[in-house]
Design a protein around this motif. Structure first.
Motif, PDB file in Angstrom:
ATOM      1  N   VAL A   3      17.111  27.431   5.832  1.00  0.00           N
ATOM      2  CA  VAL A   3      17.397  28.958   5.237  1.00  0.00           C
ATOM      3  C   VAL A   3      16.523  28.883   3.882  1.00  0.00           C
ATOM      4  N   LYS A   4      15.695  29.692   3.482  1.00  0.00           N
ATOM      5  CA  LYS A   4      15.128  30.387   2.455  1.00  0.00           C
ATOM      6  C   LYS A   4      16.069  31.045   1.585  1.00  0.00           C
ATOM      7  N   ALA A   5      16.269  30.559   0.246  1.00  0.00           N
ATOM      8  CA  ALA A   5      17.158  31.213  -0.568  1.00  0.00           C
ATOM      9  C   ALA A   5      16.553  32.521  -0.925  1.00  0.00           C
ATOM     10  N   ALA A   6      17.412  33.471  -1.321  1.00  0.00           N
ATOM     11  CA  ALA A   6      16.821  34.944  -2.108  1.00  0.00           C
ATOM     12  C   ALA A   6      16.379  34.482  -3.170  1.00  0.00           C
ATOM     13  N   ILE A   7      15.046  33.907  -3.324  1.00  0.00           N
ATOM     14  CA  ILE A   7      14.393  33.717  -4.584  1.00  0.00           C
ATOM     15  C   ILE A   7      14.304  35.185  -5.482  1.00  0.00           C
ATOM     16  N   SER A   8      13.675  36.139  -4.571  1.00  0.00           N
ATOM     17  CA  SER A   8      13.426  37.478  -5.153  1.00  0.00           C
ATOM     18  C   SER A   8      14.852  38.335  -5.379  1.00  0.00           C
ATOM     19  N   GLY A   9      16.066  37.770  -5.348  1.00  0.00           N
ATOM     20  CA  GLY A   9      17.300  38.494  -5.488  1.00  0.00           C
ATOM     21  C   GLY A   9      17.614  39.331  -4.389  1.00  0.00           C
ATOM     22  N   GLN A  10      16.706  39.073  -3.086  1.00  0.00           N
ATOM     23  CA  GLN A  10      17.098  39.957  -2.010  1.00  0.00           C
ATOM     24  C   GLN A  10      17.299  39.230  -0.838  1.00  0.00           C
TER      25      GLN A  10
ATOM     26  N   SER B 103      12.861  25.904  -6.274  1.00  0.00           N
ATOM     27  CA  SER B 103      12.440  25.991  -5.151  1.00  0.00           C
ATOM     28  C   SER B 103      11.328  24.896  -5.093  1.00  0.00           C
ATOM     29  N   GLY B 104      11.629  23.612  -4.458  1.00  0.00           N
ATOM     30  CA  GLY B 104      10.803  22.654  -4.227  1.00  0.00           C
ATOM     31  C   GLY B 104      10.606  22.224  -3.028  1.00  0.00           C
ATOM     32  N   ARG B 105       9.787  21.327  -2.701  1.00  0.00           N
ATOM     33  CA  ARG B 105       9.153  20.829  -1.545  1.00  0.00           C
ATOM     34  C   ARG B 105      10.301  19.956  -0.694  1.00  0.00           C
ATOM     35  N   LEU B 106      11.101  19.379  -1.531  1.00  0.00           N
ATOM     36  CA  LEU B 106      11.955  18.553  -0.759  1.00  0.00           C
ATOM     37  C   LEU B 106      13.289  18.894  -1.151  1.00  0.00           C
ATOM     38  N   TRP B 107      13.683  19.784  -2.003  1.00  0.00           N
ATOM     39  CA  TRP B 107      14.944  20.182  -2.426  1.00  0.00           C
ATOM     40  C   TRP B 107      14.774  21.497  -3.257  1.00  0.00           C
ATOM     41  N   SER B 108      16.152  22.197  -3.070  1.00  0.00           N
ATOM     42  CA  SER B 108      16.147  23.295  -3.844  1.00  0.00           C
ATOM     43  C   SER B 108      17.340  23.888  -4.088  1.00  0.00           C
ATOM     44  N   LEU B 109      17.738  24.732  -5.203  1.00  0.00           N
ATOM     45  CA  LEU B 109      18.830  25.032  -5.644  1.00  0.00           C
ATOM     46  C   LEU B 109      18.962  26.437  -6.030  1.00  0.00           C
ATOM     47  N   ASP B 110      19.962  27.214  -5.605  1.00  0.00           N
ATOM     48  CA  ASP B 110      20.251  28.514  -5.659  1.00  0.00           C
ATOM     49  C   ASP B 110      21.412  29.022  -6.296  1.00  0.00           C
TER      50      ASP B 110
ATOM     51  N   SER C 118      19.777  22.760  -0.897  1.00  0.00           N
ATOM     52  CA  SER C 118      19.282  22.266   0.500  1.00  0.00           C
ATOM     53  C   SER C 118      18.385  20.984   0.078  1.00  0.00           C
ATOM     54  N   LEU C 119      18.243  20.182   1.148  1.00  0.00           N
ATOM     55  CA  LEU C 119      17.653  18.796   1.037  1.00  0.00           C
ATOM     56  C   LEU C 119      16.873  18.749   2.186  1.00  0.00           C
ATOM     57  N   ASN C 120      15.442  18.405   2.237  1.00  0.00           N
ATOM     58  CA  ASN C 120      14.672  18.062   3.237  1.00  0.00           C
ATOM     59  C   ASN C 120      13.916  16.863   2.965  1.00  0.00           C
TER      60      ASN C 120
ATOM     61  N   GLN D 226      17.790  17.031   7.275  1.00  0.00           N
ATOM     62  CA  GLN D 226      17.789  18.392   6.571  1.00  0.00           C
ATOM     63  C   GLN D 226      19.394  18.526   6.439  1.00  0.00           C
ATOM     64  N   GLY D 227      19.645  19.098   5.139  1.00  0.00           N
ATOM     65  CA  GLY D 227      20.887  19.371   4.815  1.00  0.00           C
ATOM     66  C   GLY D 227      21.139  20.806   3.766  1.00  0.00           C
ATOM     67  N   GLN D 228      22.219  21.271   3.950  1.00  0.00           N
ATOM     68  CA  GLN D 228      22.497  22.435   3.285  1.00  0.00           C
ATOM     69  C   GLN D 228      24.051  22.377   2.710  1.00  0.00           C
ATOM     70  N   LEU D 229      24.265  22.492   1.460  1.00  0.00           N
ATOM     71  CA  LEU D 229      25.468  22.665   0.953  1.00  0.00           C
ATOM     72  C   LEU D 229      25.711  24.059   0.317  1.00  0.00           C
ATOM     73  N   ALA D 230      26.787  24.714   0.652  1.00  0.00           N
ATOM     74  CA  ALA D 230      26.989  26.176   0.156  1.00  0.00           C
ATOM     75  C   ALA D 230      28.314  25.974  -0.418  1.00  0.00           C
ATOM     76  N   TYR D 231      28.616  26.691  -1.602  1.00  0.00           N
ATOM     77  CA  TYR D 231      30.023  26.851  -2.260  1.00  0.00           C
ATOM     78  C   TYR D 231      30.145  28.221  -2.623  1.00  0.00           C
ATOM     79  N   THR D 232      31.396  28.718  -2.721  1.00  0.00           N
ATOM     80  CA  THR D 232      31.772  29.864  -3.031  1.00  0.00           C
ATOM     81  C   THR D 232      32.814  29.784  -4.054  1.00  0.00           C
ATOM     82  N   LEU D 233      33.033  30.148  -5.064  1.00  0.00           N
ATOM     83  CA  LEU D 233      34.058  30.356  -6.054  1.00  0.00           C
ATOM     84  C   LEU D 233      34.368  31.954  -6.305  1.00  0.00           C
ATOM     85  N   SER D 234      35.560  32.480  -5.795  1.00  0.00           N
ATOM     86  CA  SER D 234      35.737  33.776  -5.961  1.00  0.00           C
ATOM     87  C   SER D 234      37.025  34.310  -5.995  1.00  0.00           C
ATOM     88  N   GLU D 235      37.008  35.650  -6.494  1.00  0.00           N
ATOM     89  CA  GLU D 235      38.329  36.448  -6.376  1.00  0.00           C
ATOM     90  C   GLU D 235      38.109  37.703  -5.962  1.00  0.00           C
TER      91      GLU D 235
END
Length: 882
Positions: free
Chosen positions: A203-210, A661-668, A716-718, A723-732
């Protein structure tokens, strides 16, 4: 069933024992040598074949004095030198990674096709790169390539190279912007070229915000599948998308309802995307290969929806001469056919259907599990003889006919249809004590389906200008009938039964929506500016009707139309820094009014891979769903603004975020807020009030406002085979209405404060192993037992009215093996959904207060209990590619 599982495990174990490790330990030592020298030495020792653009690797000088135990250690070393690779059996292709700074530069897009001179065959995996740089790509199976060239490299040469053939060189600034035709001649043999390894995440994160772009590898994943591979379930693993309902695969983005997410399939809007209660999605991932998800700022040319957009496409530009794919599992059988009918003309077709009528007991209830502790709304009396076995069947079909002209034109015709038929009879017995009991029986017949037909014309004379024209017709229809019977039985002291007392209730729902539209869109790039202009017109034909005990509770029909024009400009202010503004003007006949939808965004990418982003948009939505609760279950109908005081739904969406956004890991990370106007609640005024046979509840439509805010995090980590992806949402997610609880904010059904999803995938040779973990906080629900027989829902505070279900969590596991047999590719997979057999709860409470004598149940009786979500469910799939 047991024999099938044992056979699959035996096959997997037998195959695993046949795997061998290639190669012995070797030591390599050199000082300031080229990487090409290193990989040439590796080939003989480990029995592999490398392929690479020789110039780019020769230019990278290294000093090495190390030992390597396996080819995997060699590839890990090359990764540290920014080398991308693919490892397929004994063939490995290498190329250098494109840097973030180069990608951030202004660029042109050069397209072309590579063939063998004097022959009609196209060349697959021809290397296309800018001389003496790390920028390059490879041609596909039809010889087609596409390469982004930064402006700073326009004075250099483009090289097209292929094993065994003479390379060609072109001065980039002399090339025409139209696609080029390259013919290579035979030359001195060199290394064999294989395929490219893309080491980016699934999964490629929305780096451009889109857009969040979903890789096709994830689409083919099987970990969270119930019916083979399921796109909807994969999308639900993204941050900010609701994933805690086994019986609903609809896409709910950041607390929005399902209608607030626009679903577009090959340019056609789809108004229902589920099979069998919503357990399975209608999108065949063996057919589609491109998915973009927008949570912040949808492309301006699409319909206005206040939550987001999912854009699903079948890219048929690279259709092979002939390709056939078969996919069978315990529930469905599917086929995908791709063929070239003539030069430039291709046909793609896909179809799936259930094998026969499938019942709940056949598919959903594998294994026994205890219940009771989690039945949080159970009666003081016990519930017995609970029987429910729905029978259902469904199918879906996709088709695309595409023609590519030789002169920068293409036209395609798309078709889609899905249909479901459901029949369910369920019953239960409620015992108040040893002398009294109530028997509940319900008969539910339901059918629904969607269809769409669209035509798209594209014109792209240059990289700086493109135009498209499209037209479509989309249709949705749903019919539902529920007959509910309540029988009271009282044991007499003499040992017999008194005459049973019966009550019968019935609901009917009919809903149709037809959407026909056309659109023109134009794109222009001029210097550092990108312009988008267009206009669209669409007309709707909507009818809806909800009857309770033959009385109309809600109904309407109309054919409103919508016309809009839009424009957007994006400006690259500096390297890596982009800003944009846009506006859309809409006219909606249902309100006979004009609306303005402005938008803006900022993005900044540092050369280190760190980025910042922000976006704001104001959105209006005219076609929406009305949600209401009947017998404890949520139903919905498509409606339109402008009838029966239904307002236009609008929102202001804000987002600010950033990441790495790096080669082995990314955080958004994204912080968001959505202010909503025009929220609806359609509810029974006195849900606990006694009602006689053939008497309908009194319903009221409440109009208010809402708020959705929170934070989405995706990591995400590659690393090598993992390959792994961790997604977390804190919401109201809260709404408020002036008539309810003095306009205080109330939690919505989708107010899940914490959502955590964890995807894991490991590939070992021809084997792949996967696991999914999903955890969410329990959702709120209305506890009818707390409401008195004469109480009005408007007077209930949130503390009195709402309770929360237990937390939801689920573990899915999978194993798959791929192998070749003659000229076909096979993949056999075993998936286990809800492996731990967790009792996740979806409450269903049937409120019936028809027996009002002093010795009968209380006025606010709850007849029924919670319905558990899916138990442990096993599925075996077999996919064949010809």
């Amino acid at each position: 069933m047991k024999q099938l599982i044992i056979l699959a495990i035996f096959t997997i174990c037998s195959s695993a024992s046949a795997q061998q490790v290639i190669g012995d330990e070797m030591t390599f030592s050199c000082n300031n040598c080229g990487l090409d020298e290193f990989v040439e030495s590796i080939e003989n020792n480990f029995g592999v074949r490398f392929s690479y653009p020789a110039t780019s690797l020769r230019l990278q000088r290294v000093s090495i004095n190390d030992s390597f135990d396996s080819i995997e250690e060699v590839l890990q070393f090359l990764e540290t030198k920014q080398i991308e690779y693919v490892y397929h059996e004994k063939d490995i292709l290498l190329r250098q990674e494109v840097s973030s700074a180069e990608l951030a530069d202004e660029h042109l897009v050069l397209k072309g096709q590579v063939s063998l001179k004097g022959e009609s065959s196209y060349l697959e995996y021809a290397a296309v790169y800018i001389e003496n740089t790390t920028i390059g790509t490879y041609s596909n199976r039809n010889g087609i390539f596409e390469l982004e060239i930064p402006n700073s490299h326009r004075s250099q040469y483009l090289v097209i190279d292929y094993v065994g053939l003479q390379p060609e060189r072109y001065k980039i600034e002399d090339l025409d912007t139209k696609p080029i035709v390259v013919q290579l001649s035979k030359g001195t043999p060199r290394l064999e070229e294989i395929i490219i390894k893309d080491k980016e995440g699934l999964v490629k994160a929305a780096i451009s915000g889109q857009a969040i772009k979903i890789d096709n590898k994830l689409l083919q994943g099987i970990t969270s599948s119930l019916s083979g591979t399921d796109l909807n379930r994969q999308l639900q693993m993204l941050p900010g998308i609701y994933a805690a309902d086994d019986s609903n695969t609809e896409i709910k983005i950041r607390g929005g309802n399902t209608d607030e997410t626009q679903i577009v399939m090959d340019g056609m809007p789809i108004y229902y995307n589920n099979h069998y209660y919503g357990v399975f999605g209608v999108f065949n991932v063996d057919y589609f290969n491109q998915v973009d998800v927008y949570k912040n700022l949808s492309p301006i040319q699409y319909d206005c929806k206040i939550s987001g957009l999912v854009d699903i496409k079948r890219d048929a530009k690279d259709t092979a001469d002939h390709k056939l794919k078969l996919n069978a599992n315990l529930l469905t059988t599917g086929v995908v056919l791709s063929t070239k009918l003539s030069d430039g003309l291709s046909l793609d077709f896909a179809g799936r259907r259930t094998h026969h009528n499938v019942s709940n007991s056949q598919f959903n209830t594998i294994g026994e599990r205890s219940s009771g502790e989690l039945l949080v709304q159970s009666l003081a009396s016990n519930v017995s003889n609970l029987n429910s076995s729905p029978e259902f069947r469904f199918y879906d079909t996709n088709a695309k006919l595409r023609y590519d002209f030789r002169t920068a034109h293409s036209i395609e015709l798309n078709y889609f249809r899905s249909h479901d038929q459901l029949s369910n009879i369920y019953s239960s017995t409620i015992r108040e004590d040893k002398d009294k009991s109530l028997r509940l029986t319900a008969n539910n017949d339901e059918s629904w389906g969607s269809s769409a037909l669209g035509i798209n014309y594209n014109f792209y004379p240059s990289d700086n200008f493109s135009a498209s024209l499209s037209a479509y017709n989309s249709f949705f229809q749903q019919n539902q009938n529920i007959d509910l019977s309540i029988r009271k039985v009282k044991m007499l002291s003499s040992g017999g039964n008194e005459t049973p007392e019966d009550r019968n209730f019935e609901t009917d729902q009919d809903n149709e929506l037809q959407d026909s539209g056309m659109q023109a869109d134009f794109r222009l790039d001029y210097g550092n500016f990108k312009f988008s202009l267009g206009s669209s017109f669409k007309i709707y034909d909507i009818s809806f009707e909800f009857l309770e005990n033959k009385s109309i509770a809600f109904a309407g029909s109309d054919d409103p139309f919508e016309w809009n024009t839009y424009g957007q400009v994006s400006w690259q202010i500096a390297d890596g820094f982009t800003a944009g503004l846009g506006i859309k003007q809409l006219y909606y006949s249902g309100m006979d009014a004009y609306y303005m939808s402005p938008r803006g965004f900022l993005n900044y990418m540092f050369s280190s891979g760190i980025y910042l982003k922000g976006a704001w948009t104001k959105t209006q939505q005219f076609i929406r769903k009305l949600y209401y609760e009947y017998q404890g279950e949520t139903n919905s109908m498509w409606i339109y603004a402008g009838d029966q005081s239904i307002p236009v739904l609008s929102s202001d969406n804000y987002m600010i975020g950033g990441g790495y956004s790096g080669r082995l890991w990314s955080l958004d990370i994204e912080l968001y807020r959505k202010d909503i106007n025009g929220a609806l609640e359609f509810a029974a005024i006195n849900p606990a009030k006694p009602n006689e046979e053939n008497e309908a509840q009194q319903y009221q439509l409440f109009v208010g406002e809402g708020l959705s805010q929170g934070m989405d995090v995706m990591f995400s980590l590659n690393y090598r085979k993992y390959q792994g992806q961790l997604a977390y949402t804190l919401s109201e997610v809260v709404h408020r209405y002036k008539e309810i609880d003095r306009n205080n904010y109330l939690p919505t059904e989708d107010d899940r404060r914490h959502q955590l999803k964890f995807i894991n995938s490991i590939s070992l040779s021809d084997w792949s192993f996967g696991s999914n973990i999903v955890f969410t906080s329990g959702r709120p629900y209305t506890d009818v037992r707390r409401i008195g027989k004469n109480d009005n829902i408007s007077d209930q505070s949130k503390d009195t009215r709402f309770r929360y279900l237990p937390n939801y969590y689920r573990l899915d596991l999978s194993i798959a093996r791929s192998f070749s047999y003659k000229s076909s590719q096979h993949s056999i997979s075993l998936g286990v959904f809800n492996t731990l057999n967790r009792n996740n709860v979806e409450y269903v409470q049937n409120v019936v207060s028809t027996f009002t004598n002093s010795d009968d149940l209380p006025f606010n009786s709850v007849i029924g209990n919670e319905a558990d979500l899916l138990a442990r469910t096993i599925n075996i799939s077999w996919r064949i590619d010809f």
